[in-house]
Each structure stands twice: as structure tokens, then as C-alpha cells.
Design a protein around this motif. Sequence first.
Motif, short mmCIF file in Angstrom:
data_model
loop_
_atom_site.label_atom_id
_atom_site.label_comp_id
_atom_site.label_asym_id
_atom_site.label_seq_id
_atom_site.Cartn_x
_atom_site.Cartn_y
_atom_site.Cartn_z
N VAL A 146 11.00 -5.88 -4.28
CA VAL A 146 10.47 -4.81 -5.14
C VAL A 146 9.83 -3.72 -4.29
O VAL A 146 10.07 -2.53 -4.50
N THR A 147 9.03 -4.12 -3.30
CA THR A 147 8.43 -3.15 -2.38
C THR A 147 9.50 -2.31 -1.72
O THR A 147 9.41 -1.07 -1.66
N THR A 148 10.55 -2.99 -1.23
CA THR A 148 11.62 -2.28 -0.52
C THR A 148 12.37 -1.34 -1.44
O THR A 148 12.66 -0.19 -1.09
N ALA A 149 12.67 -1.82 -2.65
CA ALA A 149 13.46 -1.01 -3.59
C ALA A 149 12.69 0.23 -4.03
O ALA A 149 13.25 1.34 -4.08
N GLY B 5 10.17 1.70 -2.43
CA GLY B 5 10.02 2.58 -1.27
C GLY B 5 11.30 3.34 -0.97
O GLY B 5 11.28 4.56 -0.72
N ASP B 6 12.43 2.65 -1.00
CA ASP B 6 13.71 3.30 -0.73
C ASP B 6 14.03 4.35 -1.79
O ASP B 6 14.57 5.43 -1.47
N ALA B 7 13.72 4.05 -3.05
CA ALA B 7 13.99 5.00 -4.13
C ALA B 7 13.17 6.27 -3.95
O ALA B 7 13.68 7.39 -4.15
N LEU B 8 11.92 6.12 -3.57
CA LEU B 8 11.06 7.29 -3.38
C LEU B 8 11.54 8.13 -2.20
O LEU B 8 11.66 9.36 -2.31
N VAL B 9 11.84 7.49 -1.08
CA VAL B 9 12.30 8.22 0.10
C VAL B 9 13.61 8.94 -0.19
O VAL B 9 13.82 10.08 0.26
N ALA B 10 14.51 8.31 -0.95
CA ALA B 10 15.78 8.95 -1.28
C ALA B 10 15.57 10.23 -2.07
O ALA B 10 16.26 11.24 -1.85
N ILE B 11 14.61 10.23 -2.98
CA ILE B 11 14.31 11.45 -3.74
C ILE B 11 13.69 12.50 -2.81
O ILE B 11 14.06 13.68 -2.84
N GLN B 12 12.76 12.08 -1.98
CA GLN B 12 12.09 13.01 -1.08
C GLN B 12 13.07 13.72 -0.15
O GLN B 12 12.87 14.89 0.20
N ARG B 13 14.11 13.01 0.25
CA ARG B 13 15.07 13.58 1.20
C ARG B 13 16.32 14.15 0.53
O ARG B 13 17.29 14.48 1.20
N GLY B 14 16.27 14.26 -0.80
CA GLY B 14 17.37 14.89 -1.52
C GLY B 14 18.63 14.05 -1.59
O GLY B 14 19.71 14.57 -1.87
N ALA B 15 18.52 12.73 -1.35
CA ALA B 15 19.69 11.85 -1.34
C ALA B 15 19.88 11.12 -2.65
O ALA B 15 20.81 10.31 -2.77
N ALA C 268 0.85 -1.18 0.00
CA ALA C 268 0.00 0.00 0.00
C ALA C 268 0.89 1.24 0.00
O ALA C 268 2.05 1.18 0.42
N CYS C 269 0.35 2.36 -0.46
CA CYS C 269 1.16 3.58 -0.49
C CYS C 269 0.29 4.81 -0.28
O CYS C 269 -0.89 4.83 -0.63
N GLY C 270 0.91 5.82 0.31
CA GLY C 270 0.24 7.09 0.54
C GLY C 270 1.22 8.06 1.15
O GLY C 270 2.33 7.68 1.55
N THR C 271 0.84 9.32 1.25
CA THR C 271 1.74 10.34 1.78
C THR C 271 2.16 10.03 3.21
O THR C 271 3.34 10.15 3.55
N ALA C 272 1.23 9.63 4.05
CA ALA C 272 1.53 9.43 5.46
C ALA C 272 2.47 8.24 5.68
O ALA C 272 3.51 8.36 6.32
N ALA C 273 2.10 7.08 5.15
CA ALA C 273 2.86 5.85 5.40
C ALA C 273 3.92 5.59 4.34
O ALA C 273 4.74 4.68 4.50
N VAL C 274 3.91 6.33 3.25
CA VAL C 274 4.80 6.18 2.09
C VAL C 274 4.56 4.82 1.44
O VAL C 274 3.64 4.68 0.65
N VAL C 275 5.37 3.81 1.73
CA VAL C 275 5.18 2.48 1.16
C VAL C 275 5.16 1.46 2.29
O VAL C 275 6.05 1.43 3.12
N THR C 276 4.11 0.63 2.31
CA THR C 276 3.92 -0.35 3.38
C THR C 276 3.57 -1.70 2.77
O THR C 276 2.58 -1.82 2.03
N ALA C 277 4.36 -2.72 3.08
CA ALA C 277 4.10 -4.07 2.56
C ALA C 277 2.83 -4.63 3.16
O ALA C 277 2.49 -4.39 4.32
N ILE C 278 2.11 -5.41 2.36
CA ILE C 278 0.94 -6.16 2.83
C ILE C 278 1.36 -7.62 2.93
O ILE C 278 1.73 -8.24 1.92
N GLY C 279 1.33 -8.17 4.13
CA GLY C 279 1.79 -9.54 4.34
C GLY C 279 0.68 -10.57 4.35
O GLY C 279 0.86 -11.68 3.84
#
Length: 362
Positions: free
Chosen positions: A335-338, A340-350, A305-316
Motif C-alpha cells: 500500500v505504501t509503495t502503490a 507513493g508511486d501513484a503520487l510520483v506519477a502524477i507529479q511527473r506527468g506520467a 511518513a510523507c512530506g514534500t521533501a521525502a514524498v512517501v517513506t516507509a516506517i519499518g
Amino acid sequence: MALPFRIEPHDQPIPAAERAVRMADPGFGRVFTDHMAVIRWSEAEGWHDAHIAARAPLVMDPASSVLHYAQEIFEGLKAYRLADGSTALFRPEANARRFRDSARRLAMPELPEALFVEAIERLVEADRDWVPAPGVDGSLYLRPFQIASEVFLGVKPSTEYLFMVIASTVGAYWKGGVRAISTWVSPDHTRAAPGGTGAAKCGGNYAASLLAQKEAIAQGCDQVVFLDAVERRWVEELGGMNIFFVFDDGSIATPPLTGTILPGITRDSLLTIARDRGMTVREERYAVDAWRADAASGRLVEAFACGTAAVVTAIGQVVDAAGRFTIGDGQAGPVTTALGDALVAIQRGAANDPHRWLHRLA
């Protein structure tokens, strides 16, 4: 459209020491900053009286239209502290466009996009000290919203509105940190129907989801999943997040935007990142029966699942009337992890920002 912003600094802001205590473990949506942005609209004057003021309770007449007919829309976005100490917003222009779309659907005046972004910029500038430091797993969550404020009990669009932005220092959305969540597929309740307000970000949609969310908790699940309102067959979205499926051939799919699903900005960002990486991406309907069968056969290897608040969250795990089933090994997959990490890295300027999503403040 340009409006002069009046700045009225708080005469008794939270002391620095107390602010640090509140920011140490803020949770989500409970720690608020010192100021708020306000703009008013009336038929006679249009948009006017733009200002930054001390955050304070609203004084409303009990006959205010919003309290009776729910003319209300809102947005959610975040500000981040970057490694160089500067502050940036993530895709505020996209939020501004969606806010206008929501206003149009609810017969409300549309706030110009530039004015929406400026109100947020002004508030972040006033409350810059509330943005968590670089390297801290936190951000400044911004909540723009618009309500009907005319004092009148007739059923019609209001002639007066109040646009505001408040801000909250936030940590992780899920208590206990990053983990795979479980979901309950609601057999009785739907979130939105064709021709309704499903694509608008209005409070009524969320109010309609709360009974089903309560049932999900009773079933031992974290979130509810809604099916379409017509056939009760097709997966649409969670109570407050879009949903993705990852298959064994490396492709990903998400339900299409047909008017009953919120066009999530995180959803759009992840679709873009996946396509940039050469992944096969499909926006297509996915039946709940196929979800169960594909998880059992191994064709479906991940869901998130994804959204602004939780960003990316796996459904188990998924629970429905037929029982419980597990997706993959029940944990966040590669894939979920990759993504999510890619999006967060852009959001934080990394990371590289090829689509210029970061909106850096001066």
C-alpha cells in the motif's frame, strides 16, 4: 493584486559545465540556483518592489525583528521536468493558501495567492536549466519564505517584511536511496500544543523538534515521532512529516488536523488518491500503545511518513521507552509503495491528473 516583476539577470551565472557537475549528485538542499525572487512589504506601501535578482547573501541589521522574535514562515514545493521537456509545479496554489494561513497565525501580512505563485513561476523560468531532466530521480526544490525585517527591539509585529523564494536542485531526500526508516517516540518533548503554532509552517516549530531529533539519532533512529502535548498518548507527526497507518483490512488512517499538526499537502494528496481508489480512509487519533499492540498482533501491516521533501517513506521499526518493535516485515509494504508511486506519477506527468494538481509553466 498584480505587481510588475523586474527581472535582473545574473551577470555571472554558473557555467553550464559546472552546473552539470553540481546537478549530477546534488543531495538535498546544498546545490542552489543562480537567482532568487524578492518582494517587499511595508505599512506605507504594502507589497511592492517585486523582482528576480542574482542569488546573494542578505545584508541585515543585527536588530532586525526576525532575529529576536522569530516572525518567520516558509513553504516547500517542487518543480519537475516532464517527458515532453516542459516544466510543472505540483499544487502551488495549496502552498499559497497555507502560506497565508501561516502568516495570519504569526501576525504577518498575507501575500496574495496569485502573487505567491507568480514569484515561483518567475524564478523557475529564470533558472529552468537547474530543473533535472526527465527520467532523472531529482527535482527543483523551491523554498518561499517571509521574514520580519523592521529594525526594532520592541515586542510587536514588524512593520516591514521581506518575502523571498530560493531554489535548490535536489536528489533523494534520504542518503542511500529508498528504504524503510526507524523512528524514536519522544517521551519528554512535544512539537506543539493546542492553541500554539502547530498548524503553521514556521521555523520555530522545527527548532523545537531538533533536540528530540538529536535524541532519535542517539537511539539509532532516523526520525522522531511526537505525541500530543496534553495526554502524551496520541501519535501526532514526525519532526517534519505527517504519518499514516495501514491495517490488515486494507484501510488507512492518519491523525486528524486539530490545530497541532501541519496540514501537509502531500498528506492531503495521498488521502485523495486513496479515496479515489475506493480505500477506506480515516482521520482519527491513534494511541502509541495501540501502535505497538497492533504491530504485534498483525492488525497494523504498514506505516509510512510523507512530506514534500521525502514524498512517501516507509516506517519499518519504532523505538520507545518500552523497547523496539517492527511493523510488518520492516520494509515498504504494497500500500505504501502503490500510493507513493501513484503520487510520483502524477507529479511527473506520467499519470492521469483528475484533480488538476499539475501547474504547467508556459
